[in-house]
Design a protein around this motif. Structure first.
Motif, short mmCIF file in Angstrom:
data_model
loop_
_atom_site.label_atom_id
_atom_site.label_comp_id
_atom_site.label_asym_id
_atom_site.label_seq_id
_atom_site.Cartn_x
_atom_site.Cartn_y
_atom_site.Cartn_z
N ASN A 1 59.67 80.24 54.00
CA ASN A 1 60.09 81.15 55.08
C ASN A 1 59.07 82.26 55.28
O ASN A 1 58.77 82.65 56.41
CB ASN A 1 61.46 81.73 54.76
CG ASN A 1 62.08 82.45 55.94
OD1 ASN A 1 62.18 81.88 57.04
ND2 ASN A 1 62.49 83.70 55.75
N LEU B 1 56.11 80.71 57.04
CA LEU B 1 56.44 80.43 58.43
C LEU B 1 56.39 81.69 59.28
O LEU B 1 55.88 81.67 60.41
CB LEU B 1 57.82 79.78 58.52
CG LEU B 1 58.28 79.32 59.90
CD1 LEU B 1 57.27 78.37 60.54
CD2 LEU B 1 59.65 78.67 59.81
N THR C 1 56.08 72.60 62.35
CA THR C 1 56.26 72.46 60.91
C THR C 1 56.36 70.97 60.59
O THR C 1 57.13 70.24 61.21
CB THR C 1 57.53 73.18 60.43
OG1 THR C 1 58.67 72.68 61.15
CG2 THR C 1 57.41 74.68 60.65
N ILE D 1 62.81 72.60 55.24
CA ILE D 1 61.86 72.95 56.29
C ILE D 1 62.50 72.80 57.67
O ILE D 1 62.34 73.65 58.55
CB ILE D 1 60.60 72.08 56.18
CG1 ILE D 1 59.85 72.41 54.88
CG2 ILE D 1 59.68 72.27 57.39
CD1 ILE D 1 58.72 71.46 54.56
N GLN D 2 63.22 71.71 57.87
CA GLN D 2 63.89 71.49 59.15
C GLN D 2 64.90 72.59 59.44
O GLN D 2 64.98 73.10 60.57
CB GLN D 2 64.57 70.13 59.16
CG GLN D 2 65.22 69.78 60.50
CD GLN D 2 65.82 68.40 60.51
OE1 GLN D 2 66.13 67.83 59.45
NE2 GLN D 2 65.99 67.82 61.68
N SER E 1 63.14 75.79 60.41
CA SER E 1 62.47 75.66 61.71
C SER E 1 63.43 75.89 62.87
O SER E 1 63.04 76.40 63.92
CB SER E 1 61.83 74.27 61.82
OG SER E 1 60.89 74.06 60.79
N LYS E 2 64.68 75.51 62.67
CA LYS E 2 65.68 75.63 63.74
C LYS E 2 65.97 77.09 64.11
O LYS E 2 66.55 77.35 65.17
CB LYS E 2 66.98 74.95 63.32
CG LYS E 2 66.89 73.43 63.26
CD LYS E 2 68.22 72.84 62.81
CE LYS E 2 68.16 71.31 62.77
NZ LYS E 2 69.45 70.73 62.29
N HIS F 1 63.86 79.30 65.00
CA HIS F 1 62.81 79.87 65.84
C HIS F 1 62.60 79.02 67.10
O HIS F 1 62.46 77.80 67.00
CB HIS F 1 61.50 79.97 65.07
CG HIS F 1 61.63 80.71 63.77
ND1 HIS F 1 61.62 82.07 63.67
CD2 HIS F 1 61.80 80.25 62.49
CE1 HIS F 1 61.75 82.44 62.40
NE2 HIS F 1 61.86 81.35 61.66
N VAL G 1 59.16 77.01 67.42
CA VAL G 1 58.82 76.13 66.29
C VAL G 1 59.45 74.76 66.50
O VAL G 1 60.64 74.64 66.74
CB VAL G 1 59.30 76.73 64.95
CG1 VAL G 1 59.03 75.76 63.80
CG2 VAL G 1 58.62 78.07 64.69
N SER G 2 58.62 73.72 66.39
CA SER G 2 59.09 72.33 66.47
C SER G 2 58.91 71.69 65.09
O SER G 2 57.97 72.00 64.36
CB SER G 2 58.29 71.55 67.51
OG SER G 2 58.38 72.14 68.78
N PHE G 3 59.81 70.79 64.77
CA PHE G 3 59.78 70.13 63.46
C PHE G 3 59.34 68.69 63.59
O PHE G 3 59.84 67.94 64.44
CB PHE G 3 61.18 70.19 62.83
CG PHE G 3 61.30 69.44 61.52
CD1 PHE G 3 60.64 69.88 60.38
CD2 PHE G 3 62.08 68.30 61.44
CE1 PHE G 3 60.76 69.19 59.18
CE2 PHE G 3 62.21 67.60 60.25
CZ PHE G 3 61.54 68.05 59.11
#
Length: 230
Positions: free
Chosen positions: A92, A95, A107, A132-133, A136-137, A139, A142-144
């Motif tokens: 985190n 990120l 990510t 990580i997924q 990422s959600k 923001h 941010v794409s995973f």
């Protein structure tokens, strides 16, 4: 247009075949900065990012495999997360630093530790991917990219050996003596592997697979090519 590629030896492209070189060939008008560093873990990456300034249109953040893989080695070059909670804490932090340095961020989950998808190491990789997924959600920019699932799907179609290089000297020898795709792929086949040189680092097939997934994200995020997403 500038893209930053943050990661470990998989991003640097040694040992093994570089997927970054494939991207450079496919997108000659884009500047790619390879910020991969061998042995990098989420904790060591956090330290590195606090010391440098980044500014990109898009950053790919691919980190985490060494927080599993380096535990198998007799020598650990960098500190690893001791548990999933510590991994989440440091990821985190990383990120947040990356988001402040780029208009868009992708990510990327760690891929595999060994080509036997159901081994204990890949179960740990899957857990880190979920962390990580989830982060990422939180923001909007941010794409995973679930690279672990990508490899898992392809591994389900083949039968690979359980070979994993766990000796640092063996990894170093691979770096020194296997530098071109032909020799790398030959050694990979000898070891009974399909996508990696040693269970971790990419051969030609693995590099092409990663480059294709990265390209899909580039096309969607920078060129609005939504048709490339199935």
């Amino acid at each position: 247009m500038k893209i930053g590629l943050i990661g470990d030896s998989l991003t640097e492209g040694r040992p093994g075949v570089s997927f970054v070189n494939i991207l450079k060939e496919n997108y000659p008008k884009i500047t790619f900065d390879n910020l991969g560093k061998p042995g990098e873990t989420v904790k060591s990456l956090h330290t590195r990012l606090t010391k440098i300034k980044l500014d990109y249109d898009l950053i790919f953040l691919w980190i985490g495999v060494n927080d599993v893989y380096s535990k198998l080695l007799r020598v650990q070059a960098q500190p690893v997360a001791n548990n999933p909670e510590e991994f989440e804490e440091y990821y985190n932090k990383v990120l947040e630093l990356v988001i402040a340095s780029s208009k868009q961020v992708v990510t990327v989950s760690p891929a595999i530790v060994g080509e036997t998808s159901q081994n204990e190491f890949n179960k740990e990789i899957k857990n880190l991917s979920s962390i990580i997924q989830s982060l990422s959600k939180n923001h909007v920019n941010v794409s995973f990219l679930d690279m672990h699932s990508v490899f898992e799907i392809h591994l389900s179609r083949v039968t690979s050996s359980d070979y994993i290089s766990i000796k640092v000297m063996r990894v170093m020898l691979d770096v020194l003596f296997y530098k071109n795709p032909t020799s790398i792929d030959r050694l990979s086949k000898k070891r009974g592997l399909h996508f990696t040189l040693d269970g971790i680092h990419l051969n030609s097939t693995g590099a092409a697979l990663v480059a294709d997934e990265y390209s899909t994200m580039i096309d969607r995020l920078l060129f609005n090519d939504h048709k490339s997403i199935q």
